[in-house]
Design a protein around this motif. Structure first.
Motif, PDB file in Angstrom:
ATOM      1  N   ALA A 139      24.893  61.387  -1.733  1.00 10.82           N
ATOM      2  CA  ALA A 139      23.464  61.092  -1.853  1.00 10.82           C
ATOM      3  C   ALA A 139      23.189  60.119  -2.997  1.00 10.82           C
ATOM      4  O   ALA A 139      22.223  59.355  -2.950  1.00 10.82           O
ATOM      5  N   PHE A 140      24.031  60.149  -4.015  1.00 13.55           N
ATOM      6  CA  PHE A 140      23.941  59.192  -5.123  1.00 13.55           C
ATOM      7  C   PHE A 140      24.087  57.763  -4.578  1.00 13.55           C
ATOM      8  O   PHE A 140      23.324  56.854  -4.941  1.00 13.55           O
ATOM      9  N   LEU A 141      25.049  57.576  -3.688  1.00 13.60           N
ATOM     10  CA  LEU A 141      25.245  56.274  -3.060  1.00 13.60           C
ATOM     11  C   LEU A 141      24.035  55.889  -2.204  1.00 13.60           C
ATOM     12  O   LEU A 141      23.606  54.732  -2.194  1.00 13.60           O
ATOM     13  N   ALA A 142      23.465  56.889  -1.504  1.00 14.50           N
ATOM     14  CA  ALA A 142      22.292  56.624  -0.672  1.00 14.50           C
ATOM     15  C   ALA A 142      21.092  56.235  -1.528  1.00 14.50           C
ATOM     16  O   ALA A 142      20.303  55.369  -1.142  1.00 14.50           O
ATOM     17  N   GLY A 143      20.962  56.880  -2.694  1.00 16.77           N
ATOM     18  CA  GLY A 143      19.871  56.528  -3.597  1.00 16.77           C
ATOM     19  C   GLY A 143      20.002  55.116  -4.124  1.00 16.77           C
ATOM     20  O   GLY A 143      19.009  54.370  -4.209  1.00 16.77           O
ATOM     21  N   TYR A 144      21.214  54.737  -4.466  1.00 13.36           N
ATOM     22  CA  TYR A 144      21.469  53.372  -4.941  1.00 13.36           C
ATOM     23  C   TYR A 144      21.147  52.364  -3.842  1.00 13.36           C
ATOM     24  O   TYR A 144      20.509  51.326  -4.080  1.00 13.36           O
ATOM     25  N   LEU A 145      21.566  52.688  -2.616  1.00 15.85           N
ATOM     26  CA  LEU A 145      21.281  51.827  -1.471  1.00 15.85           C
ATOM     27  C   LEU A 145      19.775  51.699  -1.258  1.00 15.85           C
ATOM     28  O   LEU A 145      19.257  50.587  -1.061  1.00 15.85           O
ATOM     29  N   ALA A 146      19.074  52.836  -1.285  1.00 12.63           N
ATOM     30  CA  ALA A 146      17.628  52.815  -1.051  1.00 12.63           C
ATOM     31  C   ALA A 146      16.921  51.973  -2.105  1.00 12.63           C
ATOM     32  O   ALA A 146      16.033  51.175  -1.780  1.00 12.63           O
ATOM     33  N   ALA A 147      17.333  52.134  -3.353  1.00  4.50           N
ATOM     34  CA  ALA A 147      16.717  51.351  -4.434  1.00  4.50           C
ATOM     35  C   ALA A 147      16.953  49.860  -4.220  1.00  4.50           C
ATOM     36  O   ALA A 147      16.064  49.036  -4.466  1.00  4.50           O
ATOM     37  N   GLY A 148      18.151  49.529  -3.761  1.00  2.00           N
ATOM     38  CA  GLY A 148      18.483  48.124  -3.549  1.00  2.00           C
ATOM     39  C   GLY A 148      17.804  47.519  -2.334  1.00  2.00           C
ATOM     40  O   GLY A 148      17.637  46.296  -2.257  1.00  2.00           O
ATOM     41  N   MET A 149      17.392  48.355  -1.390  1.00  3.56           N
ATOM     42  CA  MET A 149      16.792  47.857  -0.146  1.00  3.56           C
ATOM     43  C   MET A 149      15.271  47.977  -0.106  1.00  3.56           C
ATOM     44  O   MET A 149      14.635  47.384   0.755  1.00  3.56           O
ATOM     45  N   SER A 150      14.688  48.744  -1.010  1.00  2.67           N
ATOM     46  CA  SER A 150      13.241  48.943  -0.976  1.00  2.67           C
ATOM     47  C   SER A 150      12.499  47.642  -1.305  1.00  2.67           C
ATOM     48  O   SER A 150      12.811  46.970  -2.289  1.00  2.67           O
TER      49      SER A 150
END
Length: 344
Positions: A139-150
């Motif tokens: 989920a840490f990776l998913a959070g980083y991805l979400a932050a980068g894509m928002s």
């Protein structure tokens, strides 16, 4: 004795022996019996993935799988007791909420082997193998991805019930966004959860698609263009909303299974999914019970042993920058090497 009578007698003996042999074979078939949580076995995620483990064991280990679905929490104890009376070789219970019922049954029946998904006991129980998952790593990776894509600089999450197997996803997601902010000097905001206070948004159920839609809409109205529901089938309601308003306005991060595959009608809304590979740990628990190596204790699924992970980006593959993908791969390696902490 005449020849006809001899032949008849021999045939009867052979038939009796054959029936007895077949009965012995049936009786000796190894049985793995699974009790689901209230989300149901067709929840497109948690229970369904755990049941896939039993089905995989049927194919790969030649065992017999049995299933009882719990429609309410009051079904937990009778379902477990039903399988005890059927002399199951291992009883697999699915979900944190079955923790107490499993404990009571295991302590009352020390010769019966149990394994519980998403729960572990401290101290451990000799005849219970807990299956837990470091889903905060993925989920840490998913959070980083979400932050980068928002595009809005706001992302969100919500849970079904405020219990550790749910909030561990939310912890990892929040801290992955924090890590992105730290590395990039950004200020992406997470709505719906605060790991320090333990307060956030919860539907208090794992089955209402209407709640999934409503919670995602509220987060979206507050600016979140990426949302991670951690609530079993509830998240399907969030996916339906994303489908209606378009992924340029709202994308969803799935949990437990690769929801691009398990929710095919809405697959295009899933940026990725945080995988909890319960099927693999269920197979391992059954294998241990079958081959005699079973011991009470804990199996922990991590990024390193492939017990948790991030699903492919599928329809978003072309839109995610290569540099962001590379960073996520490097962060995953750093977590596995112990160089990056997901605990904040």
């Amino acid at each position: 004795m005449n020849k006809t009578l001899i032949r008849t007698t021999l045939a009867a003996v052979a038939t009796t022996a054959l029936v007895a042999g077949l009965s012995a074979t049936a009786a000796s078939a190894f049985s793995a019996c699974q009790v689901t949580d209230t989300g149901g076995v067709d929840d497109k995620g948690f229970n369904e993935t755990a049941w896939k483990g039993v089905q995989d064991a049927e194919k790969d280990l030649g065992i017999e799988g049995k299933l009882l679905e719990s429609k309410a929490e009051t079904d937990y104890e009778p379902n477990i007791n039903s399988f005890i009376s059927q002399n199951c070789d291992i009883i697999v219970t699915v979900g944190f909420l079955l923790g107490e019922a499993t404990k009571e049954a295991a302590e009352a029946n020390p010769d019966v082997k149990f394994s519980i998904v998403d729960f572990a006991y401290d101290p451990t129980i000799p005849n219970v193998l807990g299956q837990v998952y470091a889903t905060d790593e993925a989920a840490f990776l998913a959070g980083y991805l979400a932050a980068g894509m928002s595009k809005t600089g706001v992302v969100g999450t919500f849970g079904g019930i405020n219990i550790p197997p749910v909030t561990i996803f939310m912890d990892g997601f929040y801290r992955g966004v924090d890590y992105y902010n730290e590395k990039k000097g950004a200020e992406v905001v997470v709505l719906g959860w605060d790991p320090d206070s333990g307060e956030g948004l919860f539907t208090n159920n794992f089955d209402s698609l209407d709640d999934g839609r409503a919670f995602a809409k509220n987060l979206n109205d507050e600016g979140a263009d990426i949302v991670m529901p951690v609530a079993g089938p509830v998240g399907l309601g969030s996916a339906a909303l994303a489908d209606e308003i378009g992924t340029e306005n709202l994308a969803i991060i799935g949990v437990d299974a690769d929801q691009y595959l398990t929710d095919p009608e809405k697959k295009h809304v899933y940026l990725t999914s945080v995988l909890k590979r319960m099927d693999a740990t269920v197979v391992e628990a059954i294998k241990q019970a079958q081959d005699g190596t079973f011991e009470g204790g804990v199996i922990v699924g991590t990024l390193e042993n492939n017990g948790v992970g991030l699903a492919p980006y599928h329809d978003f593959e072309a839109t995610i920058p290569d540099e962001l993908k590379k960073e996520i791969d490097e962060i995953g390696a750093g977590i596995m090497a112990g160089e990056i902490s997901v605990k904040g």
